[in-house]
Structure formats: C-alpha cells, structure tokens
Design an enzyme around this catalytic site. Sequence first.
Site, short mmCIF file in Angstrom:
data_model
loop_
_atom_site.label_atom_id
_atom_site.label_comp_id
_atom_site.label_asym_id
_atom_site.label_seq_id
_atom_site.Cartn_x
_atom_site.Cartn_y
_atom_site.Cartn_z
N ASN A 10 0.87 -1.18 0.00
CA ASN A 10 0.00 0.00 0.00
C ASN A 10 0.91 1.24 0.00
O ASN A 10 1.57 1.52 1.00
CB ASN A 10 -0.88 -0.06 1.26
CG ASN A 10 -1.69 1.20 1.49
OD1 ASN A 10 -1.76 2.08 0.63
ND2 ASN A 10 -2.31 1.30 2.66
N TRP A 11 0.93 1.94 -1.12
CA TRP A 11 1.86 3.08 -1.26
C TRP A 11 1.30 4.36 -0.63
O TRP A 11 1.99 5.38 -0.60
CB TRP A 11 2.21 3.31 -2.73
CG TRP A 11 2.94 2.16 -3.37
CD1 TRP A 11 3.33 0.99 -2.77
CD2 TRP A 11 3.39 2.06 -4.74
NE1 TRP A 11 3.99 0.18 -3.67
CE2 TRP A 11 4.03 0.81 -4.89
CE3 TRP A 11 3.29 2.90 -5.85
CZ2 TRP A 11 4.58 0.38 -6.10
CZ3 TRP A 11 3.84 2.47 -7.07
CH2 TRP A 11 4.48 1.23 -7.18
N LYS A 12 0.07 4.30 -0.17
CA LYS A 12 -0.57 5.45 0.49
C LYS A 12 -0.39 6.74 -0.33
O LYS A 12 -0.31 6.69 -1.55
CB LYS A 12 -0.04 5.60 1.92
CG LYS A 12 -0.18 4.31 2.73
CD LYS A 12 0.00 4.51 4.20
CE LYS A 12 -0.12 3.17 4.88
NZ LYS A 12 0.04 3.25 6.33
N HIS A 95 -9.35 0.52 5.29
CA HIS A 95 -8.04 0.69 5.93
C HIS A 95 -8.23 1.54 7.19
O HIS A 95 -9.08 2.44 7.22
CB HIS A 95 -7.07 1.37 4.96
CG HIS A 95 -5.66 1.37 5.49
ND1 HIS A 95 -5.22 2.32 6.37
CD2 HIS A 95 -4.63 0.52 5.27
CE1 HIS A 95 -3.95 2.05 6.67
NE2 HIS A 95 -3.57 0.96 6.02
N GLU A 97 -6.71 3.95 8.33
CA GLU A 97 -6.63 5.41 8.10
C GLU A 97 -7.95 5.94 7.55
O GLU A 97 -8.35 7.08 7.84
CB GLU A 97 -5.45 5.72 7.18
CG GLU A 97 -4.13 5.55 7.92
CD GLU A 97 -2.97 5.08 7.07
OE1 GLU A 97 -3.02 5.21 5.83
OE2 GLU A 97 -2.01 4.54 7.65
N GLU A 167 -4.97 -5.70 10.72
CA GLU A 167 -3.96 -4.68 10.97
C GLU A 167 -4.24 -3.99 12.29
O GLU A 167 -5.07 -3.07 12.35
CB GLU A 167 -3.99 -3.63 9.85
CG GLU A 167 -3.74 -4.21 8.48
CD GLU A 167 -3.28 -3.13 7.50
OE1 GLU A 167 -2.21 -3.30 6.92
OE2 GLU A 167 -3.97 -2.11 7.37
N GLY A 173 2.65 1.71 10.91
CA GLY A 173 3.55 2.85 10.76
C GLY A 173 4.27 3.24 12.04
O GLY A 173 4.88 4.29 12.13
N SER A 213 3.75 -2.70 10.30
CA SER A 213 5.21 -2.70 10.42
C SER A 213 5.85 -4.03 10.00
O SER A 213 6.78 -4.50 10.64
CB SER A 213 5.62 -2.31 11.84
OG SER A 213 5.15 -0.99 12.14
N GLY A 234 2.88 -1.32 4.36
CA GLY A 234 2.84 0.12 4.10
C GLY A 234 4.23 0.65 3.84
O GLY A 234 4.77 0.58 2.73
N GLY A 235 4.87 1.19 4.87
CA GLY A 235 6.17 1.86 4.74
C GLY A 235 7.20 1.08 3.95
O GLY A 235 7.87 1.63 3.07
C1 PEP Z 1 -0.63 -0.33 6.22
O1 PEP Z 1 -0.78 0.84 6.03
O2 PEP Z 1 -1.45 -1.12 5.78
C2 PEP Z 1 0.53 -0.76 7.00
C3 PEP Z 1 0.53 -1.96 7.48
O3 PEP Z 1 1.55 0.16 7.19
P1 PEP Z 1 3.02 -0.12 7.80
O4 PEP Z 1 3.54 -1.36 7.12
O5 PEP Z 1 3.81 1.09 7.46
O6 PEP Z 1 2.85 -0.32 9.27
#
Ligand code: PEP
Length: 251
Positions: A10-12, A95, A97, A167, A173, A213, A234-235
């Site tokens: 997920n490049w957000k 998600h 967010e 999640e 994050g 993470s 994500g990151g």
């Molecule tokens: C996500 O946004 O779905 C996520 C898991 O982010 P991160 O890997 O950065 O924690």
Amino acid sequence: MMRKYYIAGNWKMHKTVSESVALAKELAKELGPCGERVMVAPAFTALSAVAEALKGTNIVLGAQNMGPDLQGAHTGEVSPLMLKDLGVVAVILGHSERRHSYLETDALINKKVLLALAQGLEPILCVGETLEEREAGKLEAVVGTQVREGLKGVAASDLARVTIAYEPVWAIGTGKTATPEDADAVHAYIRVVLESLYGKPAAKAMCIQYGGSVKPDNAAELMAKPNIDGALVGGAALKAETFGPIVKFRS
Ligand code: PEP
C-alpha cells in the site's frame, strides 16, 4: 502443496507518477516470476501509468480505496468502473486510516465491499483494533464486528474473492509489530468468526493477511504462522530494497 502467500504493498499518499512507474519497474525486475501473489496499490493518480509498467508481469494492480457508488454526483470519489477501466484488479477497503481519519463506518465499508464484488473487483477488507480497545479487552468484539459487518450480504460463492487484512492500528507505521503469536491468535479468531458465517471449509480457505510494520526481518516469522497467509505492507512497500525481500521471505 506449497502454500502461496498474498503480499500487497500500500503506497498510500506517496510518489508522483514518474516515481511510481520507477518503483513498479524496479519491483518487476527484482521479483521476476516469483511464487507468491503480489499486489501494489499506488495513488489513484498513478494507476494508469503503473498499469502500463506492470504489463506482462505477475504483479497485480490494486487501488487504496473506492467510492461506494457506480457513478453520479459524488464529488471527489472514484468508482469501480473507473478502476476496472485502468486494469485494477484488487481494492483495499476499510483501511484503518480511512476508518479513523475519514470516519468510514462498517456500513459504508460493507457497501463498498458489495459493490467491488458486484463489479468483479477483489476487495481486501481491513480490520483491526486500537491500543485502547485492546487494553480494554475489546479486541475480539471490535475485530469480530468489523468482520461480520464488513461481510454482511457477501454470498458464500463470492467469499473466495475476498481477502481479510488484520492490521492492529497500534502497529501501523509505528515500528511496533504484533508478535507472530499474537497476530496468529487474532487470525485464528477471525477464522472462528468466518466459520460461524460460512462454515469450516470456507473459513479455512480464506486468505488473511497481517499488516502493521512488516519488514524484511520479521516477514518470515510472521508467514511461518499457520493462520497468516500474507501481508499488507505500508512503509516497507515504498522501496524495492525492502518490499523485494518481504515478498522473497522464503529465500
Ligand atoms: C498499512 O498501512 O497497511 C501498514 C501496514 O503500514 P506499515 O507497514 O507502514 O505499518
């Protein structure tokens, strides 16, 4: 048979069109014909160009969100018809967010899940508790409700096209990962909820990703757990140097 994992990036709200294309090309080169299912979800603005860059590869194109309607007076929304038109196959829905920053409700997310399925897209339904909810002993109630409400009205025959991503909000994050044991226990609970809705074989066959993470150095131990079938990243999905090794966690 060897398990095939589903790993999604997920490049957000990151990367211009040219940066997105560059990453897509690097990933295509780095991953080659790998054995796992891989999806990347760039920003809406980069979908078209990334679709072109991924042509002829095994990497699936995903979107990070979708509007709850097909078309009409819905300023700022993007419809599944528009996503399909660009070659999008999968869509991340609910998600954390979206739930927390944009106040998306289970009812809205459910509407999107049903519409995505009706339009032939593959939804990834995200669920997860906040730290406050976990500490108050509400983990199962919160996650159970998100799964039940998110899947309301989903026919058993459509379930195979749905992925669930667990999640924990406190792990997204933040650099804090749920321990593989803790994550696996919640995944097992999600399967119990799925079993109550769709029966044991369907619950067992369901793909449940872990997100929060995930990094190259913790991917293998998470994937080794019996109830963890993939990752939503994500990151670490923003660079080929980190997403590549997560996808290739077996080597
Ligand atoms: C996500 O946004 O779905 C996520 C898991 O982010 P991160 O890997 O950065 O924690």
